[in-house]
Motif scaffolding. Structure first.
Motif, PDB file in Angstrom:
ATOM      1  N   ASN A   4      15.920  21.418 -20.859  1.00 18.36           N
ATOM      2  CA  ASN A   4      15.338  20.522 -19.866  1.00 18.36           C
ATOM      3  C   ASN A   4      16.394  19.923 -18.944  1.00 18.36           C
ATOM      4  N   GLN A   5      17.647  19.821 -19.414  1.00 10.24           N
ATOM      5  CA  GLN A   5      18.697  19.220 -18.605  1.00 10.24           C
ATOM      6  C   GLN A   5      19.374  20.229 -17.682  1.00 10.24           C
ATOM      7  N   ALA A  19      18.106  13.285 -17.201  1.00  3.69           N
ATOM      8  CA  ALA A  19      16.849  12.795 -17.771  1.00  3.69           C
ATOM      9  C   ALA A  19      16.828  12.951 -19.294  1.00  3.69           C
ATOM     10  N   GLY A  20      16.318  11.928 -19.943  1.00  3.47           N
ATOM     11  CA  GLY A  20      16.113  12.003 -21.383  1.00  3.47           C
ATOM     12  C   GLY A  20      17.242  11.498 -22.235  1.00  3.47           C
ATOM     13  N   TYR A  21      18.424  11.260 -21.649  1.00  2.00           N
ATOM     14  CA  TYR A  21      19.509  10.723 -22.469  1.00  2.00           C
ATOM     15  C   TYR A  21      19.136   9.320 -22.943  1.00  2.00           C
ATOM     16  N   THR A  28      15.135   5.710 -22.414  1.00  4.60           N
ATOM     17  CA  THR A  28      15.736   6.954 -21.937  1.00  4.60           C
ATOM     18  C   THR A  28      15.841   6.932 -20.414  1.00  4.60           C
ATOM     19  N   PRO A  31      12.926  10.887 -15.743  1.00  2.00           N
ATOM     20  CA  PRO A  31      12.998  12.251 -15.183  1.00  2.00           C
ATOM     21  C   PRO A  31      13.088  12.224 -13.667  1.00  2.00           C
TER      22      PRO A  31
END
Length: 251
Positions: A4-5, A19-21, A28, A31
């Motif tokens: 996804n990254q 996104a998502g870290y 988080t 996105p």
């Protein structure tokens, strides 16, 4: 780095989403808000439009020097805003006393020296302050920001660590994101290419390492105590600025 990254544009270099870290307080990064990459000079017109339309990138921050930009200008889509904020060349030079002290001290690793200067040199800090001004000015309708240099690994690596430190991203995730450049560049066989070896200060072919990441964390922790205090002293951020940044980019 997850699927996804990594952004799968064939002609992009080290193009990844943040996104998502996760942050230390359990949230988080949102996105389609923050991206990082190497230079965008080889994007096709269709890829640049895909970056704008699918990934919502509306602002590009280029940390490269004038010469690098002249040699390989970014290929951008209509409607993208572009800001060149060169981190190099450094402006601060050692005093005679500092040079004398270094002469009799154990030589410092040149990569470590460059990373420390990126965090403390007045010219580099001016570029990163301008970067944060752009981040702070974002609204929900402004789309995503992409930050890049040549390889997307060193100047952009420090920029990403700064942003992640400001947002409270966990140290484990910051380290994983920094080291992910190696896999992204090696996948395309780029670490050994002359194109990256010619990067300013010869950082391009040097891989991201745990030791280099540790140097950044040690400087922040030992000299300032925390990322928040680093931002207070060096970026001139108030606690309200950190809160605004979090509202803009964390969910």
């Amino acid at each position: 780095m997850t699927a996804n990254q990594l952004v799968p544009l064939p002609n992009a270099i080290n193009l990844r989403s943040l996104a998502g870290y996760p942050t230390a307080d359990g949230r988080t990064i949102k996105p389609n808000k923050l991206f990082r990459s190497g230079d965008l000079s080889h994007l096709t017109h269709a890829e640049a439009e895909q970056l704008r339309d699918q990934y919502q990138v509306k602002t590009v921050i280029d940390l490269r020097s004038d010469d690098e930009v002249k040699r390989r200008p970014d290929q951008l889509a209509d409607g993208m805003s572009y800001y060149q904020l060169p981190v190099f060349p450094f402006a601060d030079h050692a005093s005679f006393g500092q040079r004398l002290k270094r002469r009799f001290a154990k030589p410092e690793d040149p990569i470590a020296h460059i990373y420390k200067k990126m965090l403390t040199d007045s010219h580099a800090l001016a570029a990163y302050r301008d970067m944060f001004d752009l981040l702070l000015s974002r609204t929900e309708d402004d789309g995503a920001i992409l930050i890049h240099c040549t390889a997307g690994k060193d100047r952009t690596g420090v920029a990403a660590m700064m942003v992640e430190g400001a947002l409270g991203v966990t140290e484990e995730s910051m380290q994983a994101d920094y080291l992910a450049s190696n896999r992204a560049l090696e996948t395309k066989g780029l670490l050994q290419q002359k194109r990256l070896r010619s990067e300013t200060h010869d950082l391009g072919s040097h891989p991201a390492t745990n030791e280099t990441f540790r140097i950044v964390q040690q400087l922040v922790n030992n000299s300032f105590g925390s990322w928040a205090e680093y931002f207070n002293q060096m970026i001139k951020f108030s606690s309200n600025s950190l809160i605004t940044l979090s509202v803009n980019f964390v969910q």
